[in-house]
Design a protein around this motif. Structure first.
Motif, mmCIF file in Angstrom:
data_model
loop_
_atom_site.group_PDB
_atom_site.id
_atom_site.type_symbol
_atom_site.label_atom_id
_atom_site.label_comp_id
_atom_site.label_asym_id
_atom_site.label_seq_id
_atom_site.Cartn_x
_atom_site.Cartn_y
_atom_site.Cartn_z
ATOM 1 N N TYR A 37 0.962 -1.252 -0.088
ATOM 2 C CA TYR A 37 -0.063 -0.090 -0.123
ATOM 3 C C TYR A 37 1.194 0.978 0.167
ATOM 4 C CZ TYR A 37 -4.154 -2.351 1.403
ATOM 5 O OH TYR A 37 -5.420 -3.220 1.527
ATOM 6 N N GLN A 39 0.662 5.555 0.902
ATOM 7 C CA GLN A 39 -0.125 6.776 1.681
ATOM 8 C C GLN A 39 0.533 8.163 1.394
ATOM 9 O OE1 GLN A 39 -1.450 6.579 5.589
ATOM 10 N NE2 GLN A 39 -3.119 7.852 5.060
ATOM 11 N N THR A 44 -5.847 9.030 1.456
ATOM 12 C CA THR A 44 -6.120 7.977 1.984
ATOM 13 C C THR A 44 -5.165 6.879 1.777
ATOM 14 O OG1 THR A 44 -7.844 7.261 0.416
ATOM 15 C CG2 THR A 44 -8.370 8.234 2.569
ATOM 16 N N ARG A 45 -4.749 5.782 2.513
ATOM 17 C CA ARG A 45 -4.084 4.590 2.033
ATOM 18 C C ARG A 45 -4.410 3.917 1.086
ATOM 19 N NH1 ARG A 45 -1.053 1.253 6.705
ATOM 20 N NH2 ARG A 45 -0.609 3.240 7.486
ATOM 21 N N GLU A 46 -3.860 3.635 -0.127
ATOM 22 C CA GLU A 46 -4.283 2.761 -1.235
ATOM 23 C C GLU A 46 -3.569 1.615 -1.436
ATOM 24 O OE1 GLU A 46 -3.885 4.461 -5.217
ATOM 25 O OE2 GLU A 46 -2.142 5.599 -4.627
#
Length: 116
Positions: A37, A39, A44-46
């Motif tokens: 992930y 960020q 937002t964290r993706e």
């Protein structure tokens, strides 16, 4: 418990490459799903990449064709090869593991900065 430790972040110029590594430590590491992930500040964290225990992979559209996830034969270390890096790839990158019991584990994060 499982502990994830990332390495490989840094500063690179646009168009450059980096390789992130994540090693899982712990008696109960199952390797069911591993991934990455990121960020960016104010976002937002993706999820950007994942690999299942049978080797199938999935990528976010934003990194498809540029990033590659892989893992070693032992299965407790995985990598994110990042090519063609862009300023918008600047973020803190986290490795992630989901166990068979659907428990999520996270690394502490490693900063990747793309700038000339």
């Amino acid at each position: 418990q499982v502990q994830l430790v990332e390495s490989g972040g840094g500063l690179v110029q646009p168009g450059g490459s980096l390789r992130l590594s994540c090693i899982a430590r712990g008696r109960v590491f199952s390797g069911y799903i591993v991934g990455w992930y990121r960020q960016a500040p104010g976002k937002t964290r993706e999820e950007i990449a994942r690999m299942t225990v049978n080797g199938s992979t999935n990528y976010a559209d934003s990194v498809k064709g540029r990033f590659t996830i892989s893992r070693d034969n032992a299965g407790n270390t995985w990598f994110l090869q990042m090519n063609g890096l862009r300023p918008e790839d600047t973020a803190k990158y986290y490795c992630w593991h989901r166990s068979y019991g659907s428990e999520d584990f996270w690394g502490q994060g490693t900063q990747v900065t793309i700038s000339s």
